[in-house]
Design an enzyme around this catalytic site. Structure first.
Site, PDB file in Angstrom:
ATOM      1  NE  ARG A 115      -2.991  -0.315   3.259  1.00 15.97           N
ATOM      2  CZ  ARG A 115      -4.016  -1.462   2.724  1.00 15.97           C
ATOM      3  NH1 ARG A 115      -4.884  -0.722   1.952  1.00 15.97           N
ATOM      4  NH2 ARG A 115      -4.077  -2.472   3.306  1.00 15.97           N
ATOM      5  CE1 TYR A 116      -0.129   4.470   3.648  1.00 19.32           C
ATOM      6  CE2 TYR A 116       0.040   2.292   4.774  1.00 19.32           C
ATOM      7  CZ  TYR A 116      -0.509   3.487   4.536  1.00 19.32           C
ATOM      8  OH  TYR A 116      -1.695   3.489   5.260  1.00 19.32           O
ATOM      9  NE  ARG A 168       5.106   2.752   5.717  1.00 17.64           N
ATOM     10  CZ  ARG A 168       4.255   3.573   5.903  1.00 17.64           C
ATOM     11  NH1 ARG A 168       3.319   3.636   6.867  1.00 17.64           N
ATOM     12  NH2 ARG A 168       4.360   4.652   5.143  1.00 17.64           N
ATOM     13  CB  CYS A 174      -7.291 -15.143  14.314  1.00 20.96           C
ATOM     14  SG  CYS A 174      -7.210 -14.084  12.894  1.00 20.96           S
ATOM     15  CB  CYS A 194     -12.409  -9.453  16.409  1.00 21.94           C
ATOM     16  SG  CYS A 194     -10.787 -10.062  17.359  1.00 21.94           S
ATOM     17  CB  CYS A 254     -12.124  -9.140  12.171  1.00 19.82           C
ATOM     18  SG  CYS A 254     -10.777  -9.325  11.025  1.00 19.82           S
ATOM     19  NE  ARG A 277      -5.966  -7.698   6.075  1.00 19.75           N
ATOM     20  CZ  ARG A 277      -4.888  -7.492   6.729  1.00 19.75           C
ATOM     21  NH1 ARG A 277      -4.510  -7.968   8.223  1.00 19.75           N
ATOM     22  NH2 ARG A 277      -4.232  -6.381   6.399  1.00 19.75           N
ATOM     23  CG  ASP A 301     -10.905  -0.406   9.070  1.00 19.75           C
ATOM     24  OD1 ASP A 301     -10.745   0.786   8.560  1.00 19.75           O
ATOM     25  OD2 ASP A 301     -10.154  -1.303   9.546  1.00 19.75           O
ATOM     26  CG  ASP A 351      -6.472   1.788   6.712  1.00 19.59           C
ATOM     27  OD1 ASP A 351      -6.101   2.435   5.716  1.00 19.59           O
ATOM     28  OD2 ASP A 351      -6.028   0.824   7.102  1.00 19.59           O
ATOM     29  CE  LYS A 397      -3.135   1.780   9.476  1.00 20.69           C
ATOM     30  NZ  LYS A 397      -2.771   1.255   8.683  1.00 20.69           N
TER      31      LYS A 397
HETATM   32  S1  SF4 Z   1      -9.022  -8.354  14.244  1.00 20.08           S
HETATM   33 FE1  SF4 Z   1      -9.328 -10.176  12.666  1.00 20.08          FE
HETATM   34  S2  SF4 Z   1      -7.240 -10.660  12.184  1.00 20.08           S
HETATM   35 FE2  SF4 Z   1      -7.195  -9.723  14.047  1.00 20.08          FE
HETATM   36  S3  SF4 Z   1      -7.393 -11.118  15.377  1.00 20.08           S
HETATM   37 FE3  SF4 Z   1      -9.386 -10.459  15.560  1.00 20.08          FE
HETATM   38  S4  SF4 Z   1     -10.426 -11.726  13.470  1.00 20.08           S
HETATM   39 FE4  SF4 Z   1      -7.971 -12.089  13.720  1.00 20.08          FE
END
Ligand code: SF4
Length: 323
Positions: A95-96, A99, A108, A112, A115, A117, A276, A313, A320
């Site tokens: 993206r940058y 980096r 994971c 979450c 999340c 993603r 996000d 972001d 960002k």
């Molecule tokens: S935010 Fe998304 S990538 Fe990060 S630990 Fe939670 S589920 Fe996994």
């Protein structure tokens, strides 16, 4: 379990039935929760489940699936920060200019509910093959403007020490890469994952930073302190990353407590992320004006070292910006 992930894994609540049996979800929402589970991954390791008193407390809200996840708002996107569009090859996001992200896996230790993603991560997802990893190293080698590589995913700290060591050593051999960073939730999700063997692997010559994702002070238990000390004793600096979440930490008291708890754990609060717009996450949205107000009210009341940068972001991979 795919080769390359840590084993054995502790018992983890991964299904709606297990959540209902554990008293962490209501039986009368079963059909809706089954639909959520069919679409998004669920996992709650025992260390986090033990912190949950009710499904709508600050820990329960983050990890227990909710029927609202099936309601997609018009502005929400499956890939809110355009990882896909900025991915030249599997596992790399560039993206940058200076980096790049390397995503060696998409699994994971906990999933979450907010999340960004969430459409990509899952227990079977995205472990790069040896050939894909070599191609990723070749890409990074071919881009001399890249100074920093950020290992993310998924959670790189659930890789086996052997595989993680291979990745870190390969990156350390690329002459223009000056700094490495690992984004992780593992020390909070399952402190037992941070073994001495893993910490030894992270103790490399190339400067390595850990960015730890934590959203509430109660996540930083004594067991988490012990896990982090293994890294800190090896000279690895730890930065704190937090997502501003309605009902979890959207108050002066909750964020002040979290940032002070981070300092006590020798974590420098680094970023407070505006949420996000991932699908089905609207219940966590906090207006940016409220986020600004909370940080303004904390300024002067807590140490300046405890204050992170409030960051957004921008959709579409625009990067960002501080709020
Ligand atoms: S935010 Fe998304 S990538 Fe990060 S630990 Fe939670 S589920 Fe996994």
């Amino acid at each position: 379990m795919p080769d390359g992930l840590v084993t054995p894994k502790p018992a983890t609540l991964r299904s709606v039935s297990a959540l209902i049996e554990a008293g962490l979800a209501a039986g009368d929402t079963r059909a809706a929760l089954d639909d959520v589970a069919a679409r998004y991954a669920i996992a709650i390791p025992p260390a986090l489940a033990a912190l949950i008193t009710t499904p709508d407390d600050p820990i329960g809200l983050q990890f227990i699936p909710h029927p609202g996840e099936l309601t997609i708002a018009p502005h929400e996107s499956a890939d809110p920060v355009a990882d896909e569009a900025l991915s030249p090859i599997p596992g790399i996001v560039h993206r940058y200019p200076d980096r790049a992200l390397l995503k060696p896996l998409l699994a994971c230790p906990v999933y979450c509910r907010f999340c960004f993603r969430r459409e990509q991560v899952g227990p079977d997802g995205g472990l790069l093959s040896d050939a894909e990893l070599e191609t990723a190293f070749a890409y990074l080698t071919s881009q001399p403007q890249i100074r920093e590589v950020i290992l993310t995913g998924g959670d790189p700290l659930i890789l086996s020490p052997r595989r993680l060591s291979h990745i870190l050593n390969a990156l350390a051999e690329i002459p223009h890469i000056e700094v490495l960073r690992i984004h992780t939730r593992a020390p909070v999700a399952d402190p037992a994952l941070i073994t001495d063997a893993l910490a030894d692997v992270l103790d490399i010559k190339t400067p390595l930073f850990i960015a730890l994702h934590a959203n509430h002070a109660s996540e930083l238990t004594p067991a988490v302190h012990t896990a982090l000390e293994k890294l800190q004793r090896r000279g690895i600096p730890i930065l704190g990353q937090t997502v501003l979440l309605a009902g979890v930490n959207d108050s002066e008291i909750a964020l002040g407590d979290l940032f002070r708890a981070m300092l006590r754990a020798r974590i420098k609060p680094y970023y407070l992320h505006q949420l996000d717009a991932a699908p089905g996450t609207a219940r966590f949205h906090v207006p940016p004006e409220r986020g600004r107000e909370i940080l303004a009210n904390l300024r002067g009341k807590i140490s300046g070292t405890a204050l992170p940068t409030y960051i957004y972001d921008r959709p579409g991979g625009l990067g960002k910006i501080p709020l």
